[in-house]
Structure formats: C-alpha cells, structure tokens
Write a protein that holds these residues in place. Structure first.
Motif, PDB file in Angstrom:
ATOM      1  N   LEU A   1      -1.280  12.360  -6.807  1.00 29.54           N
ATOM      2  CA  LEU A   1      -0.429  11.154  -6.555  1.00 29.54           C
ATOM      3  C   LEU A   1      -0.442  10.745  -5.208  1.00 29.54           C
ATOM      4  CD1 LEU A   1       2.881  11.897  -8.577  1.00 29.54           C
ATOM      5  CD2 LEU A   1       1.105   9.987  -9.209  1.00 29.54           C
ATOM      6  N   GLN A   2      -0.607  11.768  -4.202  1.00 31.82           N
ATOM      7  CA  GLN A   2      -0.711  11.441  -2.692  1.00 31.82           C
ATOM      8  C   GLN A   2      -2.023  10.709  -2.572  1.00 31.82           C
ATOM      9  OE1 GLN A   2      -0.032  14.620  -0.105  1.00 31.82           O
ATOM     10  NE2 GLN A   2      -0.696  13.604   1.617  1.00 31.82           N
TER      11      GLN A   2
ATOM     12  N   GLU B   1      -1.942   7.096  -3.337  1.00 27.16           N
ATOM     13  CA  GLU B   1      -0.900   6.684  -2.465  1.00 27.16           C
ATOM     14  C   GLU B   1      -2.026   5.981  -1.129  1.00 27.16           C
ATOM     15  OE1 GLU B   1       3.762   6.616  -1.368  1.00 27.16           O
ATOM     16  OE2 GLU B   1       2.786   8.227  -2.077  1.00 27.16           O
ATOM     17  N   GLU B   2      -2.655   6.815  -0.860  1.00 28.91           N
ATOM     18  CA  GLU B   2      -3.490   6.638   0.259  1.00 28.91           C
ATOM     19  C   GLU B   2      -4.869   5.954   0.468  1.00 28.91           C
ATOM     20  OE1 GLU B   2      -3.810  10.795   1.953  1.00 28.91           O
ATOM     21  OE2 GLU B   2      -1.785  10.897   2.463  1.00 28.91           O
TER      22      GLU B   2
ATOM     23  N   LEU C   1       3.253   4.519  -9.924  1.00 28.24           N
ATOM     24  CA  LEU C   1       2.552   4.513  -8.561  1.00 28.24           C
ATOM     25  C   LEU C   1       1.501   3.399  -8.435  1.00 28.24           C
ATOM     26  CD1 LEU C   1       1.962   5.247  -5.644  1.00 28.24           C
ATOM     27  CD2 LEU C   1       0.483   7.114  -6.640  1.00 28.24           C
TER      28      LEU C   1
ATOM     29  N   ARG D   1       3.195  -0.088  -8.103  1.00 24.98           N
ATOM     30  CA  ARG D   1       3.531  -0.225  -6.753  1.00 24.98           C
ATOM     31  C   ARG D   1       2.325  -0.605  -5.951  1.00 24.98           C
ATOM     32  NH1 ARG D   1       6.662   4.418  -7.471  1.00 24.98           N
ATOM     33  NH2 ARG D   1       5.196   5.471  -5.712  1.00 24.98           N
ATOM     34  N   GLN D   2       1.263   0.018  -6.017  1.00 23.49           N
ATOM     35  CA  GLN D   2      -0.044  -0.134  -5.362  1.00 23.49           C
ATOM     36  C   GLN D   2      -0.838  -1.559  -5.512  1.00 23.49           C
ATOM     37  OE1 GLN D   2       0.418   2.145  -3.033  1.00 23.49           O
ATOM     38  NE2 GLN D   2      -1.769   2.947  -2.867  1.00 23.49           N
TER      39      GLN D   2
END
Length: 484
Positions: A123-124, A127-128, A150, A153-154
């Motif tokens: 997930l991280q 997100e990056e 996620l 949101r991205q």
C-alpha cells in the motif's frame, strides 16, 4: 518519479519448434521442440517493458511459494518487486508453437482464487507512485478492498491507467484512462446496459457506443477502446465525440503483449505531461512498433538468479543504468526504434537516423550507412514500406519486400534498428523518432535537405555522407534484367 505497476503476474512459457509429421497415436501434429523461453506475464510483462527502457519501476503483486514463483522472480530482475504471498500455486500458461503457428496452450493453476491480502509495504508503494498502471488479469489483486480504496484516493492525484480483465472487478472511479480491447468493451457494456452496443456500422461505431456506456458506468476520465490493427477509439468524460486513433499497418504473427505495451506507453507519455489525445496516439504507435520488432519474442531473456529482495533488484537496476551511461550498448540492446532512441538519449548519447528504400543493398549503401553510424551512438534506418516504394518508383518496385529489406539492414553491424514508414516522405517517422542527426547521401551536397526545417525544429542537425555514384539500385536492377 517512480512508476508503479499493480496487478496479477503469471509465468508464460513458450515452446517452439517444427511440426513435420502426425502422431501415430492420433491425428495431431508432433512438434519437435527446439526452443524454450520463460518470461513474466501479466503485470510482470508491463513492468519488464518499462524496466527494459530504463524507467524506475516497481511491481506490486502477490507470488506463490513454488518453483514457478521463483522463476517469476528470476525473470523480474531489474524490477523493484514489492510482493505479498498469494497462498496458491503460481499460474503458468504454456504455449506451443510450430513455426509461426500456435498449436495449443496449457493453463496450470489458473483457476479462480480468493482475493489476496495486501501488505502495508504494498500500500505504501502505491501511495508514493508518480503514475500507476493497474494490469488486471482476473486473479484478484485489483479486487482487494484496501487497495481499491487507496486507488480511489490516488485517482485525483496521479495518472492511473487501468487495463481491465473480463474476470476482474470494474475500475475504480476517476482513473485517467481505461484500456479495454473491443471484445472486452462490448462484453462489459452489454453486461452493464443489458443489451449489446449497436452503434452504426462497423467496429468504429460499436467501439464508440461501448465506450460511451463504459464511461458512464465506470466513472473514469476516459476510455480507450483498442481495436488491434485498426487502432483505437478514445472517449472522454464531458466530450461525446469519439476521437479515432489510427494505427500503422503491422504484419505480426503474435499480438501477445500489445495491450501491455500500450498501457506502458500511456504511462510514459502521461508522466511526461502530454495530453491524453497525444499520449493515446503515441501509445498506439508504441504498441505497433513493439509488434513490428518481434513482440514478446524480442524481449531479452533474464537468467540472473533469484531476486527476492527489494534491495537486490534495485541495486541491480541501478548498476545496469550506470553501465548503460558509460557504455550505452554493452551487451544486448533493444532493436525497437523508439525504445532504442529513448534509451540512447536518456544515457546522453547521440541518435543518428537515415532513410531510404534500400531495395537491393549494394556497396554504396554499406559505405554510407557505416559512415552515418560513426556520427553517433546508434543508427536507426527509416525504411520506405512496399506501398511507399511503389508510389515513388512505380509498380515494378520494390524488388525485395519490406520485411526482407529490414532483415538485411538489421544484419549489418552498423544498423541498430529499422523504422518502417508508409508515407511518401519520412517527416512523420522523424517527428516520432526526433533524431539528433539526420543523414543523407552526398548527392544532396550543396542543397538544403527537404527535412532540414523539421529536424532543426527540435535542435537536430542534417548532415551528408559520401555518395558513390557508380553504384545504384537502378543500375543493379537493369543489370539483373539483362541476365534473367
């Protein structure tokens, strides 16, 4: 900015050989296997394509704890891998080919499995990301609720390209572009609208109608319906007019990987800041060039040992890029012209291009091409297609077809890649390639080259190399006619 590919991976195995007899046990061909190739498929193939171009790419996926899973890791060397356990055998698809014809495919471990879990590291990484490709192959990664939340949101922050699968979930709302092929789009639109898309007549209208339905129900910013050799149709949210995206004609026996190459191209071009229409046009060209260069069979093999730690794969990729910067073509090099030009340019090298029909190669061609190659770090030949040659030189030409002409050119040590173009002049090919130096024979000496304004518009230069007037294709053709 790092590209992140999210999705399902599988091991693709190609068995190739010749079939010259039937089995005595049943009326089926016997294939004498002469070659075996293993490669990462699905999302792994997308990541490999980007890594081969030198892009920093991370693959977020799940892997089985088995021999096929370990082979997948071997084949993903150069890709930063962030993977969780699938808990199930790794899917393996084995294709058997006799010559250029597919005979049969065996699927192992490809049955539907429960949706896998995702780790905090997975997930991280998402997100990056600076750009995300969701390569869904129906194995459940794209259906994970935490990952989908996620990605939702991205979607408003970074470009997301979603390559859907008939067995997978629908894309999350707000993604930049969804890329179903025509049959996938029609099937999905029929399921959503409870009727088959009719449109007007032909694939173009059906693709546009299916795209409108999908755009409405999926809530994406756009839908790009691909149609193979007929190109694609782009539908954008808020714009009801479909935008056709033509494709160059390509004779390719195996279309495997074209959709993956298109998704990778979209990510590259959107990350570069191009608008969607231009990115779509360039991505369709990328896919066509990929097939023309041999498709998945042209990808280099990977036999570098298991790369099961993020640090090892990252350091391997960085060391390769350092080596490429010092010696751009130590070892195997890409032969797809646009990828080659991009790689050379990225490593600070000089891209040289020249063009012509090259019908009946002779010593004058060899000398001119060798001189052109000395001007930079790679030489790409823009080659007139058969139709282009006929329009320029008459119905009796070319003497040798474009595929054989390209093969002969590539057999020369001084030629690194060939880009076939269908127009009467090379301007469109040059616009895509954007070489640093455009070279023509010295018969242009004293005259300004017709392509000079175009090449100079991006800072390139036009040069001439020595011309050998006693040697010409026309002279060879006339001589052959006298002895035939």
């Amino acid at each position: 900015m790092r590209m992140v590919v999210v999705g399902d991976v599988m091991l693709d195995v190609d068995l190739s050989g010749e079939a010259t007899r039937l089995s005595p046990d049943a009326p089926v061909p016997v294939v004498d296997v002469s070659g075996v190739r293993r490669r990462a498929g699905g999302a792994g193939l997308v990541a490999r394509m980007l890594a081969e171009e030198g892009w920093p790419v991370t693959l977020v996926t799940v892997l089985g704890d088995d021999d096929a899973g370990r082979q997948l890791q071997d084949n993903l060397a150069g890709v930063r891998l962030v993977a969780g356990p699938s808990g199930y055998p790794s899917p393996v698809k084995t294709r058997v080919r006799a010559g250029s014809h597919a005979v049969v495919r065996f699927d192992q471990g490809c049955e539907k499995t429960p949706v896998p879990e995702v780790s905090p590291a997975m997930l991280q990484t998402v997100e990056e990301a600076g750009v995300i490709i969701v390569a869904d192959y129906g194995r459940g990664v794209a259906a994970n609720p935490r990952l989908r939340e996620l990605l939702s949101r991205q979607a408003g922050q970074v470009p997301i390209i979603w390559d859907p699968h008939p067995s997978g979930p629908k894309p999350v709302p707000g993604v930049a572009v969804v890329t179903p092929n025509l049959s996938e789009a029609v099937k999905a639109a029929q399921a959503l609208a409870h009727k088959a898309p009719q449109g007007g007549s032909g694939d173009q209208d059906q693709a546009a109608e299916a795209g409108r339905i999908l755009l409405e129900h999926w809530g994406s910013q756009s839908v790009l319906v691909t149609k193979g050799e007929q190109g694609a149709v782009l539908l954008r949210n808020g714009n009801p007019v479909p935008h056709p995206v033509p494709a160059p004609r390509v004779e390719a026996g195996d279309p495997c990987g074209a959709g993956d190459r298109l998704a990778a191209g979209l990510a590259v071009h959107l990350l570069a800041g191009r608008d969607l229409e231009e990115a779509a046009a360039l991505a369709v060209q990328d896919a066509a060039d990929f097939l023309a260069a041999g498709g998945v069979s042209a990808l280099p093999d990977r036999a570098t040992g298991v790369a099961d730690q993020e640090s090892s794969t990252t350091s391997l990729n960085e060391s390769r890029l350092r080596l490429a910067a010092e010696r751009p073509y130590a070892g195997r090099r890409p032969t797809e012209p646009l990828l080659l030009a991009r790689t050379v340019r990225k490593n600070g090298g000089t891209v040289v291009a020249t063009g012509g029909c090259f019908d009946l190669l002779h010593a004058g061609h060899v000398r001119s091409l060798s001189a052109a190659r000395e001007l930079g770090d790679c030489l790409i030949v823009c080659l007139n297609s058969d139709d282009s040659v006929r329009r320029l030189k008459g119905p009796e030409r070319p003497i040798i077809g474009q595929h054989d002409r390209a093969e002969l050119l590539l057999a020369m040590e001084c030629v690194d890649a060939v880009l076939v173009f269908d127009e009467d002049t090379p301007e469109a090919a040059l616009e895509r390639l954007r070489p640093d130096i455009w070279v023509k024979g010295g018969d242009y000496k004293g005259a300004r080259l017709p392509e000079a304004d175009l090449v100079e518009s991006w800072g390139g230069r036009c040069l001439t190399v020595p011309y050998h007037p006693a040697r010409s294709t026309t002279g060879l053709a006339d001589a052959l006619a006298k002895v035939s």
